[in-house]
Write an enzyme that holds these catalytic residues in place. Structure first.
Site, PDB file in Angstrom:
ATOM      1  N   ASP A  13       0.793  -1.246   0.000  1.00  0.00           N
ATOM      2  CA  ASP A  13       0.000   0.000   0.000  1.00  0.00           C
ATOM      3  C   ASP A  13       0.823   1.293   0.000  1.00  0.00           C
ATOM      4  O   ASP A  13       0.493   2.237   0.739  1.00  0.00           O
ATOM      5  CB  ASP A  13      -0.958   0.011   1.206  1.00  0.00           C
ATOM      6  N   ASP A  51      -4.569  -0.802  -1.939  1.00  0.00           N
ATOM      7  CA  ASP A  51      -5.890  -0.735  -1.330  1.00  0.00           C
ATOM      8  C   ASP A  51      -6.821  -0.137  -2.387  1.00  0.00           C
ATOM      9  O   ASP A  51      -6.474   0.870  -3.011  1.00  0.00           O
ATOM     10  CB  ASP A  51      -5.799   0.183  -0.100  1.00  0.00           C
ATOM     11  N   HIS A  53     -10.844   0.462  -2.964  1.00  0.00           N
ATOM     12  CA  HIS A  53     -12.213   0.338  -2.462  1.00  0.00           C
ATOM     13  C   HIS A  53     -13.255   0.941  -3.403  1.00  0.00           C
ATOM     14  O   HIS A  53     -13.013   1.993  -3.998  1.00  0.00           O
ATOM     15  CB  HIS A  53     -12.345   1.073  -1.123  1.00  0.00           C
ATOM     16  N   HIS A  57     -17.845   1.482   0.331  1.00  0.00           N
ATOM     17  CA  HIS A  57     -17.172   0.433   1.112  1.00  0.00           C
ATOM     18  C   HIS A  57     -17.518   0.493   2.603  1.00  0.00           C
ATOM     19  O   HIS A  57     -17.625   1.578   3.188  1.00  0.00           O
ATOM     20  CB  HIS A  57     -15.655   0.545   0.939  1.00  0.00           C
ATOM     21  N   HIS A  86     -11.007   6.601   1.601  1.00  0.00           N
ATOM     22  CA  HIS A  86      -9.634   6.557   1.095  1.00  0.00           C
ATOM     23  C   HIS A  86      -9.506   5.528  -0.021  1.00  0.00           C
ATOM     24  O   HIS A  86     -10.262   4.556  -0.077  1.00  0.00           O
ATOM     25  CB  HIS A  86      -8.650   6.213   2.234  1.00  0.00           C
ATOM     26  N   LYS A 111      -6.794  -4.992  -3.225  1.00  0.00           N
ATOM     27  CA  LYS A 111      -7.535  -5.592  -2.103  1.00  0.00           C
ATOM     28  C   LYS A 111      -8.542  -4.592  -1.553  1.00  0.00           C
ATOM     29  O   LYS A 111      -8.375  -3.383  -1.720  1.00  0.00           O
ATOM     30  CB  LYS A 111      -6.562  -6.071  -1.034  1.00  0.00           C
ATOM     31  N   CYS A 156      -2.038  -3.056   7.619  1.00  0.00           N
ATOM     32  CA  CYS A 156      -1.888  -3.907   6.427  1.00  0.00           C
ATOM     33  C   CYS A 156      -0.566  -4.676   6.406  1.00  0.00           C
ATOM     34  O   CYS A 156      -0.521  -5.825   5.961  1.00  0.00           O
ATOM     35  CB  CYS A 156      -2.071  -3.073   5.171  1.00  0.00           C
TER      36      CYS A 156
HETATM   37 ZN    ZN Z   1      -8.612   0.614   3.092  1.00  0.00          ZN
END
Ligand code: ZN
Length: 225
Positions: A13, A51, A53, A57, A86, A111, A156
């Site tokens: 990330d 990351d 989303h 989310h 985010h 992810k 993470c």
């Molecule tokens: Zn996230």
């Protein structure tokens, strides 16, 4: 290139959203990027995570009534910290940081794209059931050891390193190539959890070649311990 072909570097990330100026900025997280770029020069196998989303989310505080960022709620799969919006898919906040210079990386694993499940770990979503497929990818390529760097140490990075250990990989975190959020002691707790799961805490000097001794292979040494 002298790294072990059995080892992979997982760069977690390193995105605009988690660095200064981002929607979920981790203080000084941009400062680890040059070190990550340097470390990456010595790995044959490199995976980046992102990351990623949807707008609706479940991890976003804005998507829950009367909630604010950094509150904790209970979801069907357990505790969930609520975050500011985010790393929304396709936005510049979700883009890899422009200073990250690892064009030789072979896989970018995204992810957190399932609306109802968060995913801190690169291996397993937060329900601890839904796999990302990364373990299979690494195992099919003969990789048995992972070295984790990136953001954030206590979320993470830690979840990725712990899942790696649970899935049978030798798991290392290169501590000074990570940066943590440290929410209510979460950083210390994460290190305790990682240690309890057999994750080894190491430093960049442990994987970089020793000056004037370019024949040495620190990763082979670590793996043979
Ligand atoms: Zn996230």
């Amino acid at each position: 290139m002298f790294q072990s072909e059995r080892s992979a570097l997982i760069v977690v990330d390193v995105q605009n959203g988690f660095t200064p100026g981002g929607n979920l900025a981790v203080a000084e997280a941009d400062q680890i990027i040059p070190r990550i770029n340097e470390i990456a020069q010595y790995f044959d196998n490199i995976v980046l995570t992102q990351d990623w989303h949807p707008e609706n989310h479940v991890s976003f505080a804005d998507n829950h009534a009367n909630a604010k960022p950094f509150d904790t709620i209970q979801l069907s799969y357990g505790k969930q910290v609520l975050w500011p919006v985010h790393c929304v898919q396709g936005t510049s906040d979700a883009a890899l940081h422009p200073d990250l210079n690892i064009p030789q990386a072979q896989l970018v694993i995204r992810k957190g794209f399932h609306r109802h499940i968060d995913s801190y770990s690169a291996f397993m979503e937060a329900d601890h059931k839904t796999t990302t497929g990364l373990a299979g990818y690494l195992k099919e390529r003969g990789i048995d050891s992972v070295f984790v760097v990136g953001i954030a140490t206590d979320f993470c990075v830690a979840w990725t390193a712990i899942d790696a250990a649970k899935m049978g990989f030798k798991s290392f975190v290169i501590s000074d190539a990570t940066k943590g959020i440290d929410l209510d002691g979460s950083l210390q707790n994460a290190w305790q959890d990682m240690t309890a799961h057999g994750v080894q805490r190491i430093y960049a000097k442990d994987v970089l070649p020793i000056e004037q001794d370019i024949c040495s292979n620190p990763v082979e040494y670590l793996l043979n311990q």
